[in-house]
Design an enzyme around this catalytic site. Structure first.
Site, PDB file in Angstrom:
ATOM      1  N   CYS A   1      41.488  38.098  48.230  1.00 58.17           N
ATOM      2  CA  CYS A   1      41.941  38.722  46.990  1.00 58.17           C
ATOM      3  C   CYS A   1      41.308  40.105  46.969  1.00 58.17           C
ATOM      4  O   CYS A   1      41.496  40.872  47.900  1.00 58.17           O
ATOM      5  CB  CYS A   1      41.591  37.876  45.765  1.00 58.17           C
ATOM      6  SG  CYS A   1      39.887  37.259  45.715  1.00 58.17           S
ATOM      7  N   SER A   2      40.543  40.439  45.940  1.00 61.47           N
ATOM      8  CA  SER A   2      39.849  41.727  45.947  1.00 61.47           C
ATOM      9  C   SER A   2      38.516  41.619  46.689  1.00 61.47           C
ATOM     10  O   SER A   2      38.321  42.230  47.732  1.00 61.47           O
ATOM     11  CB  SER A   2      39.618  42.222  44.513  1.00 61.47           C
ATOM     12  OG  SER A   2      40.852  42.452  43.866  1.00 61.47           O
ATOM     13  N   ASP A   3      37.611  40.813  46.143  1.00 62.71           N
ATOM     14  CA  ASP A   3      36.294  40.661  46.753  1.00 62.71           C
ATOM     15  C   ASP A   3      36.112  39.338  47.478  1.00 62.71           C
ATOM     16  O   ASP A   3      35.077  39.110  48.097  1.00 62.71           O
ATOM     17  CB  ASP A   3      35.199  40.821  45.688  1.00 62.71           C
ATOM     18  CG  ASP A   3      35.133  42.249  45.168  1.00 62.71           C
ATOM     19  OD1 ASP A   3      35.223  43.181  45.990  1.00 62.71           O
ATOM     20  OD2 ASP A   3      35.004  42.446  43.947  1.00 62.71           O
TER      21      ASP A   3
ATOM     22  N   ARG B   1      30.545  34.487  36.046  1.00 59.50           N
ATOM     23  CA  ARG B   1      31.764  33.892  35.487  1.00 59.50           C
ATOM     24  C   ARG B   1      31.466  32.959  34.312  1.00 59.50           C
ATOM     25  O   ARG B   1      32.249  32.861  33.369  1.00 59.50           O
ATOM     26  CB  ARG B   1      32.526  33.131  36.578  1.00 59.50           C
ATOM     27  CG  ARG B   1      32.996  34.002  37.728  1.00 59.50           C
ATOM     28  CD  ARG B   1      34.042  35.022  37.284  1.00 59.50           C
ATOM     29  NE  ARG B   1      34.427  35.891  38.397  1.00 59.50           N
ATOM     30  CZ  ARG B   1      34.013  37.147  38.533  1.00 59.50           C
ATOM     31  NH1 ARG B   1      33.224  37.675  37.624  1.00 59.50           N
ATOM     32  NH2 ARG B   1      34.395  37.875  39.556  1.00 59.50           N
TER      33      ARG B   1
END
Length: 556
Positions: free
Chosen positions: A323-325, A369
Site C-alpha cells: 500500500c503506502s508504507d 492505530r
C-alpha cells in the site's frame, strides 16, 4: 497495566515471590477481592467512590466506581455488569508461540531460490521490519541496501509465504519512491525481476492496495509541497515522492490497484457504525443506516483483494503486495490470502503464528492505530485496520464453518485484549520498540491465556483439510454485520446464547467421551483375573460386553 504485569510460569522465575516485605504485603492485598472487585496480578487500588451511573440501557444505577493503576471499574449494587479473571498464572509462555526460523522451515525455506538474511539483525536496514528476512537467493546484501533507499520507510520486498508445489510467493513491501518526475531505480527493478525469476513467472503481479487515484496523489504530494513552499524541511523520501511501479520501468510486471481506502476512511466508517448501534438500534431504518456506514463495503473490498492474491498464487504466479508504507492494508491482504491458501493458519496455534508474523513482527502500528497510552483520542493515526481484518476472518468462518479449528470466542477475545492492555501482545508499533522496552520480560503474552484453555476456543465442527484453498464469496449478499461483537452490549443481543446446533454437538461429544471412558473401564475389568471365569463360561457365539460397546456410535 501490561507494563506492570509479571509473567509467571513457575515459582522459580516469579520475582514477586522473592521481593521485600513491602512487596509481600502488596501481594497479600492482591489475593483478596476489593469489595467484590477482584484485582489482577500487579493491579493496585487508587480510590473508590459511590456514584450514580446513567446507563443508556437501564437508566440510573447506584454503585461504586473503583479506580486502580490499570482500569476504571463500576460495580452496580443493582446488577452485575462485568466480570474479571484474577490472579492469572499460566503454564505456557505465549511469547514462544512464533519462532521465525521454525515457521520458514515449515514452509520449506530456505531453498535454492530463496535465502534467509540477517542484514536487519540490529534494525539497521529497516527499523520497522523484523530481524529475520527471506529474500531472493541471487540478491546480495548490497542489493538490499540499494533497494532500501527506493522504498518508503526502507520496507523492501521480502517473502511472506511460498507455495510448496508451484513455488509461487507472496512478497510484501511499501511503495516505491518514484516521485512526480517518475524517478527510476535500476536496483529496485532488478530486484523485483529476481522475485519473478524465482519460480519462472512470465509476469510478476504487483497488487497495490490503494485506489489508483490515491497512488497518483501520493506520487504528486511531496513535489507539490516543495513547489508551494509549505514546508521548511522535507525528509528524503517525501522530497522524492511516493507512487507506484510504472509499466515503462517495470516491464516484466503488471500492476493491479485494489481500491481499498486509507486509514482515515476506515476510521470514519467505524464511527458511523458505532452511531447506529449504540446506545440504541434504530430497527425501522436498519438496512439503510448500515449501508450508509459503508463498513461492509470496505470488508468486501479487502476480502476481494485477498482472493485475487490467493488465486494468482494458486495459478503459479508470484505476487508483490503493498500500500503506502506496507503496514496496514498490506498486512490485511497478505494475512487473509495466507489464511485462504494455508490450512495451518486455520488451526488455533497456526492463527496465532499468522498474527505474530504478519501483523506484530512486520510492524503494524498498533500503538498509533489503537492509541495505547495516548490521551489524544482524536489523533489522525487512529484506525480500526486490525479490527477490520478480524471481521474479515469472522466472515470467512461463517462461510466455511468446518474449516477453522478456532471459534468466534477466540476472535472476540483477541479484539477485547487489543484494547485492554492486559497483555503485552499488541503494545508498541514494531519489533524494535518491543525489544527496546523489554516487553517479553515485563509483560505476559495473550497466547499464554488462550493456550491455557484451548478447548474454550475450539470449533466443534472443525474438519482438517490440508490442501483445501478457501475462496469466500466477496458479495454484499453474503456478508453480515458481526452482531455478536459490534452490538453485544445491547441487553437484547447479550441474551443470545450458544447456537442450539453447537450446544447439541458439544453435548454429543461429551456423551462420546463418557462411552469411551466406560469402554476403557470394561476392558480393564475384563482383563482382570477375577473376570476370567466369566469369559470361560460364556458361549462361543455370545458377544462380550466389550464387543457390544465397540459398535456404539454417537450420532453426529
Amino acid at each position: 497495566m501490561a507494563s506492570a504485569s509479571i509473567p509467571v510460569y513457575s515459582s522459580s522465575n516469579n520475582p514477586l515471590e522473592n521481593s521485600s516485605s513491602h512487596n509481600a504485603s502488596r501481594e497479600s492485598l492482591k489475593m483478596e477481592p476489593l469489595a467484590d472487585c477482584s484485582l489482577l496480578p500487579g493491579e493496585e487500588r487508587i480510590i473508590d467512590k459511590d456514584i450514580i451511573y446513567i446507563c443508556p440501557f437501564s437508566g440510573a444505577l447506584k454503585g461504586k466506581v473503583f479506580i486502580t493503576n490499570y482500569r476504571l471499574y463500576f460495580k452496580s449494587t443493582d446488577a452485575l455488569l462485568f466480570a474479571y479473571l484474577s490472579q492469572e498464572k499460566f503454564e505456557e509462555n505465549g511469547w514462544s508461540v512464533y519462532k521465525p526460523m521454525e515457521e520458514f522451515r515449515r514452509q520449506g525455506l530456505p531453498n535454492d531460490k530463496w535465502r534467509v538474511t540477517f542484514i536487519n539483525a540490529n534494525y539497521e536496514l529497516c527499523d520497522t521490519y523484523p530481524t529475520i528476512l527471506v529474500v531472493p537467493f541471487k540478491a546480495t546484501e548490497e542489493d538490499l541496501r540499494k533497494v532500501c533507499t527506493f522504498r518508503s520507510r526502507g520496507r523492501i520486498p521480502v517473502l511472506s509465504w511460498i507455495h510448496r508445489e508451484n513455488q509461487a510467493v507472496i512478497c510484501r513491501c511499501s511503495q516505491p519512491l518514484v516521485g512526480m518526475s517518475g524517478k527510476r531505480n535500476k536496483d529496485d527493478e532488478r530486484y523485483l525481476d529476481l522475485i519473478r525469476e524465482a519460480n519462472g513467472t512470465a509476469k510478476l503481479t504487483i497488487y497495490d492496495a490503494r485506489p489508483s487515484v490515491n497512488a497518483v496523489a501520493n506520487k504528486a504530494l511531496a513535489s507539490y509541497l516543495l513547489h508551494c513552499m509549505l514546508v521548511s524541511e522535507v525528509r528524503t523520501e517525501e522530497a522524492t515522492g511516493g507512487g507506484y511501479e510504472g509499466d515503462d520501468a517495470y516491464q516484466n510486471a503488471e500492476l493491479v490497484f485494489l481500491d481499498i481506502h486509507n486509514i482515515h476512511v476506515m476510521r470514519e466508517s467505524l464511527k458511523k457504525l458505532k452511531d447506529i448501534v449504540y446506545p440504541n438500534v434504530e430497527e425501522s431504518h436498519w438496512l439503510s443506516s448500515l449501508e450508509s456506514t459503508h463498513w461492509l463495503e470496505h470488508i468486501k473490498l479487502v476480502i476481494s483483494g485477498a482472493i485475487q492474491v490467493a488465486d494468482k498464487i494458486s495459478g503459479g504466479n508470484s505476487v508483490v503486495v503493498h500500500c503506502s508504507d506496507g503496514w496496514d492494508r498490506t498486512a490485511q491482504l497478505t494475512s487473509l490470502a495466507m489464511l485462504m491458501l494455508d490450512s495451518h493458519y486455520r488451526t488455533l496455534r497456526g492463527f496465532q503464528v499468522l498474527l505474530e508474523k504478519e501483523w506484530i513482527s512486520f510492524g503494524h502500528k498498533f500503538a498509533n492505530r489503537i492509541g495505547h497510552g495516548d490521551k489524544n483520542h482524536a489523533d489522525q493515526d487512529r484506525s480500526p485496520i486490525f479490527v477490520q481484518f478480524i471481521d474479515c476472518v469472522w466472515q470467512m468462518t461463517k462461510q466455511f464453518p468446518t474449516a477453522f479449528e478456532f471459534n468466534e470466542r477466540l476472535l472476540v477475545t483477541i479484539l477485547d485484549h487489543l484494547f485492554s492492555c492486559r497483555f503485552g501482545t499488541f503494545l508498541f508499533n514494531c519489533e524494535r520498540a518491543r525489544d527496546t522496552n523489554e516487553l517479553r520480560s515485563k509483560t505476559v503474552s495473550l497466547w499464554s491465556l488462550v493456550n491455557s484453555d484451548l478447548s474454550f476456543y475450539q470449533n466443534p465442527f472443525y474438519t482438517p483439510e490440508s490442501n483445501r484453498v478457501l475462496y469466500p464469496v466477496a458479495s454484499m449478499r453474503h456478508l453480515e454485520l458481526w452482531v455478536t461483537y459490534y452490538i453485544r452490549w445491547n441487553p437484547r443481543i447479550r441474551q443470545q446464547q450458544q447456537s442450539p446446533v453447537e450446544q447439541r454437538y458439544i453435548e454429543l461429544l461429551a456423551l462420546r467421551d463418557e462411552y469411551l471412558k466406560k469402554l476403557e473401564e470394561l476392558q480393564l475389568s475384563d482383563s482382570s483375573p477375577n473376570s476370567s471365569h466369566l469369559s470361560n463360561s460364556s458361549t462361543p457365539n455370545a458377544a462380550s460386553p466389550t464387543q457390544h460397546i465397540t459398535h456404539l456410535h454417537t450420532p453426529f
